[in-house]
Design an enzyme around this catalytic site. Structure first.
Site, PDB file in Angstrom:
ATOM      1  N   GLU A 274       0.821  -1.215   0.000  1.00  0.00           N
ATOM      2  CA  GLU A 274       0.000   0.000   0.000  1.00  0.00           C
ATOM      3  C   GLU A 274       0.856   1.267   0.000  1.00  0.00           C
ATOM      4  O   GLU A 274       0.643   2.184   0.791  1.00  0.00           O
ATOM      5  CB  GLU A 274      -0.965  -0.025   1.201  1.00  0.00           C
ATOM      6  CG  GLU A 274      -1.888  -1.232   1.163  1.00  0.00           C
ATOM      7  CD  GLU A 274      -2.942  -1.273   2.261  1.00  0.00           C
ATOM      8  OE1 GLU A 274      -2.671  -0.756   3.368  1.00  0.00           O
ATOM      9  OE2 GLU A 274      -4.020  -1.831   2.016  1.00  0.00           O
ATOM     10  N   ASP A 353      -8.575  -8.874   4.131  1.00  0.00           N
ATOM     11  CA  ASP A 353      -8.320  -7.791   5.071  1.00  0.00           C
ATOM     12  C   ASP A 353      -9.405  -7.694   6.149  1.00  0.00           C
ATOM     13  O   ASP A 353     -10.262  -6.814   6.063  1.00  0.00           O
ATOM     14  CB  ASP A 353      -8.236  -6.466   4.299  1.00  0.00           C
ATOM     15  CG  ASP A 353      -7.628  -5.348   5.130  1.00  0.00           C
ATOM     16  OD1 ASP A 353      -7.134  -5.637   6.232  1.00  0.00           O
ATOM     17  OD2 ASP A 353      -7.644  -4.192   4.664  1.00  0.00           O
ATOM     18  N   GLU A 381     -12.469  -2.062  12.187  1.00  0.00           N
ATOM     19  CA  GLU A 381     -12.430  -1.344  10.919  1.00  0.00           C
ATOM     20  C   GLU A 381     -13.578  -1.728   9.981  1.00  0.00           C
ATOM     21  O   GLU A 381     -14.252  -0.869   9.435  1.00  0.00           O
ATOM     22  CB  GLU A 381     -11.084  -1.587  10.233  1.00  0.00           C
ATOM     23  CG  GLU A 381     -11.018  -0.975   8.841  1.00  0.00           C
ATOM     24  CD  GLU A 381      -9.665  -1.161   8.157  1.00  0.00           C
ATOM     25  OE1 GLU A 381      -8.732  -1.716   8.758  1.00  0.00           O
ATOM     26  OE2 GLU A 381      -9.554  -0.730   6.991  1.00  0.00           O
TER      27      GLU A 381
HETATM   28  C1  GCU Z   1      -6.020  -2.045   5.796  1.00  0.00           C
HETATM   29  C2  GCU Z   1      -6.332  -0.705   6.391  1.00  0.00           C
HETATM   30  C3  GCU Z   1      -5.174   0.229   6.314  1.00  0.00           C
HETATM   31  C4  GCU Z   1      -3.936  -0.442   6.908  1.00  0.00           C
HETATM   32  C5  GCU Z   1      -3.696  -1.766   6.233  1.00  0.00           C
HETATM   33  C6  GCU Z   1      -2.580  -2.578   6.874  1.00  0.00           C
HETATM   34  O1  GCU Z   1      -5.909  -1.959   4.423  1.00  0.00           O
HETATM   35  O2  GCU Z   1      -7.452  -0.150   5.744  1.00  0.00           O
HETATM   36  O3  GCU Z   1      -5.516   1.380   7.010  1.00  0.00           O
HETATM   37  O4  GCU Z   1      -2.833   0.370   6.770  1.00  0.00           O
HETATM   38  O5  GCU Z   1      -4.849  -2.550   6.334  1.00  0.00           O
HETATM   39  O6  GCU Z   1      -2.899  -3.566   7.521  1.00  0.00           O
HETATM   40  O7  GCU Z   1      -1.428  -2.276   6.714  1.00  0.00           O
END
Ligand code: GCU
Length: 666
Positions: A274, A353, A381
């Protein structure tokens, strides 16, 4: 007024055990009275007994156990073991080390707080060894005070890029140690901005102090690390793990860090995920990156926890071959055996997730020669933002009990993460935590059950979700039998109810993008995140079988064959693995479409019943607690209704198939 920050350590006066003479004399063995953990244990015992029973105990310190040097997870477990026995003299607590004594003390205080008879509870010597070596909380706190996916206020660790150490710091350490947590990562896995400077002089003094406070409660301090520190704070132009300049920078840096923060136990790393930097940029593997850091921190007896949440977050939704669910496996499995022995791979429970329902990640039971840790999320979440009640321990129990078939016996997820299955050097379980600076730490008072429950379950994976919930309610809300029964009636079914009014049959998502609260069926359908339901007018679901993305075959047999076959696949996961017509008949005897309608109407209806149950507690529980939860239920019902009506309308409009029961669909 009740001090809500105390949660299950409120130590309110108790009726039973007041006449128990044994409680006036305690003997501790395993560490002497000068140890800071033992001092804290003694103080906790005195405070708890005084306030619950008005007893002021005498404490005698006996033999000190030979200090076991920690070189693996089994040593950690041995050090944290405790036993409690009674003799004519009093109560005897023996610990494998000071930490064992501390856990023994909390065991006794919990027994008293739950109004259980001491003489009954410890009639036979009770010996407990924690199920998992590492029992960790991951804070996603940012240094500006915000919390990524935080639903209970701001960070209590950071304000305006400064580390805050106050009364609450110690209270927090006590709270989490009391349920058996022994490791905390104090900053977000997305390490940016000021957090990149946590390994510099700017923060060393405060971190050293924080580490000491934690150490006094048997809690190891960990930090999330910016993989590209060499570039972001080191002035180099590379973060290539095989580049000598990079390695040498880290060596110098780690020498400085560990000399300034002596209690530091290691780092958590989110790399190549990400948008975070990682070894892929340099054509290197995840193992190259993890091993480079691990080799350097080895000199300080520290570990590198490396996350497996690595996937392509720039997928084209038109592309049906790429499957995000496969990514963790495809990225990490080929190097099984290559990770050095102070690396632990941290694996999210499911391949996507933290959805309300996912299959267990095939890396668990796939990897056989690598240290592994399970990652779950108690921050809600995708499970209601601590507005909707969702007691997650039943979910975690299912995950831990999942048979991976990776060996003849001892093959469940619980067996793997305890270190038993593969005799792993290190292993354990981590939760993305749900705390913030709200008056009661977790926003919704009932969300405290997930914090409490995670710790208790991590310490003893044999405990049931019911037992844990009962302890939580008795210690935190009320030990009145009627209140207990009502709150258990809310907590225990809450996860399945949440599942019923949200996304159906394991497909996941359908949430509002970015916030992840509330319904938006197509919210992620034409996006880049790899999270699709693929619904059209005939059917719904993702084909992950041998004819689709092949994901189902990543499991050991017989799991692979079960998941690969829509006739064998459990209903609750069937749309995760299969694209099916709306008319497909499930094991339940219902068609997919009728299941969608029924579960949504029922889920919303059951949510209303939960709220009504809570209403009956007016005047029977503390007013603040009552109002706090009541207000959340109001919001939960708005949310549940929206989910119910949007999902039902969406699928009615797509399929054109009416509800057999003729209920109102829009
Ligand atoms: C999810 C979450 C993110 C987080 C990511 C992670 O995608 O929405 O906010 O950073 O998980 O676990 O690194």
């Amino acid at each position: 007024m009740k001090d809500h920050a105390k949660l299950w350590l409120a130590y309110t006066p108790k009726k039973n055990n007041r006449e128990c003479a044994l409680l006036s004399k305690f003997s501790f063995a395993g560490a002497d009275g000068t140890d800071s953990i033992v001092k804290n244990a003694a103080a906790e015992l005195k405070c708890g007994l005084k306030s619950m029973l008005d007893i002021e105990p005498e404490i005698v310190y006996g033999d000190t156990a030979a200090q076991i040097k920690i070189s693996n997870g089994k040593d950690m477990q041995a050090r944290e073991e405790y036993s409690i026995s009674l003799s004519g003299e009093g109560v005897f607590i023996e610990g494998g080390s000071a930490a064992g004594i501390l856990y023994g003390v909390f065991d006794i205080l919990r027994t008293i707080a739950c109004e259980k008879n001491i003489e009954e509870a410890y009639k036979a010597k009770k010996t407990v060894r924690p199920s998992n070596p590492l029992r960790m909380l991951n804070h996603w706190d940012n240094m500006d005070g915000s919390i990524e996916r935080g639903y209970s206020g701001e960070s209590f660790f950071y304000v305006n890029n400064e580390i805050v150490i106050d009364e609450r710091t110690k209270d927090y350490a006590r709270l989490i140690a009391s349920v058996g947590i022994n490791a905390v990562v104090i900053n977000n896995v997305n390490v940016k901005d000021a957090a990149s400077y946590m390994i510099t002089d700017r923060y060393f003094d405060k971190l050293a102090l924080l580490g000491e406070i934690f150490a006094g409660y048997g809690i190891g301090l960990y930090m999330s690390l910016n993989y590209a520190s060499t570039i972001e704070i080191g002035g180099l132009d590379s973060a290539d793990p095989l580049d000598e300049k990079v390695i040498s920078w880290w060596k110098t840096k780690m020498a400085e860090v560990f000399s300034r923060i002596p209690t530091l136990k290691g780092f958590l790393v989110k790399a190549d995920s990400e948008g975070r930097p990682g070894p892929f940029t340099y054509g290197r593997t995840q193992a190259d990156g993890a091993n480079m850091l691990a080799d350097i921190v080895k000199d300080y007896n520290a570990i590198i926890i490396w996350r497996c949440f690595v996937y392509n977050c720039r997928q084209d939704w038109r592309d049906r071959k790429t499957d995000r669910a496969r990514a963790g496996y495809d990225n990490f499995m080929p190097m099984d055996g290559d990770y050095h022995d102070n690396v632990i791979l941290q694996i999210k429970n499911g391949p996507m997730d933290f959805q309300i329902r996912e299959p267990v990640s095939p890396l668990l039971g796939g990897l056989k020669k690598t240290n592994q840790m399970l990652e779950v999320q108690i921050a809600q979440e995708y499970t209601g933002h601590q507005i909707d009640v969702c007691y997650l321990i039943p979910d975690f129990k299912e995950i831990l009990g999942f048979k991976t078939y990776c060996s003849e016996s001892n093959d469940t997820v619980a067996d793997i993460i305890s270190g038993d299955t593969f005799n792993s050097r290190f292993s354990g379980i981590a939760a993305v935590t749900n705390t913030g600076n709200d008056f009661n730490w977790t926003g919704n008072y009932l969300a405290g059950a997930n914090l409490f429950g995670f710790g208790r379950l991590a310490f003893d994976t044999e405990l049931s979700a019911e037992q844990i919930a009962e302890e939580f309610v008795r210690m935190t809300i009320s030990d009145d039998e009627e209140v207990l029964a009502t709150v258990l009636g809310i907590l225990l079914p809450s996860r399945e109810i949440y599942e019923r009014y949200t996304s159906p049959l394991g497909i996941g998502w359908m949430v509002q993008p970015a916030t992840h609260y509330g319904c938006s069926v197509d919210g992620y359908e034409y996006d880049r995140w790899g999270t699709y339901h693929r619904a059209d007018h005939l059917g719904i679901g993702v084909d992950r079988t041998d004819k689709g993305t092949g994901y189902a075959l990543l499991y050991n047999e017989p799991n692979a064959s079960v998941y690969n076959d829509p006739e064998k696949c459990p209903d609750e996961l069937v749309l995760f693995f299969h694209h099916l017509p709306y008319t497909h008949v499930l094991h339940s005897g219902k068609t997919v479409i009728q299941h969608i309608y029924d579960s949504h109407f029922e889920g919303y209806d059951e949510a209303k019943q939960l709220a009504a149950k809570w209403e009956t507690l007016k005047g029977k529980v503390d007013e603040d607690i009552f109002e706090n939860v009541r207000e959340r239920f109001e919001r939960q019902l708005v949310n549940a209704r929206e989910w119910c009506d949007q999902v039902n309308s969406y699928f009615y409009r797509k399929s054109g198939i009416p509800d057999e029961k003729g209920r109102e669909i829009y």
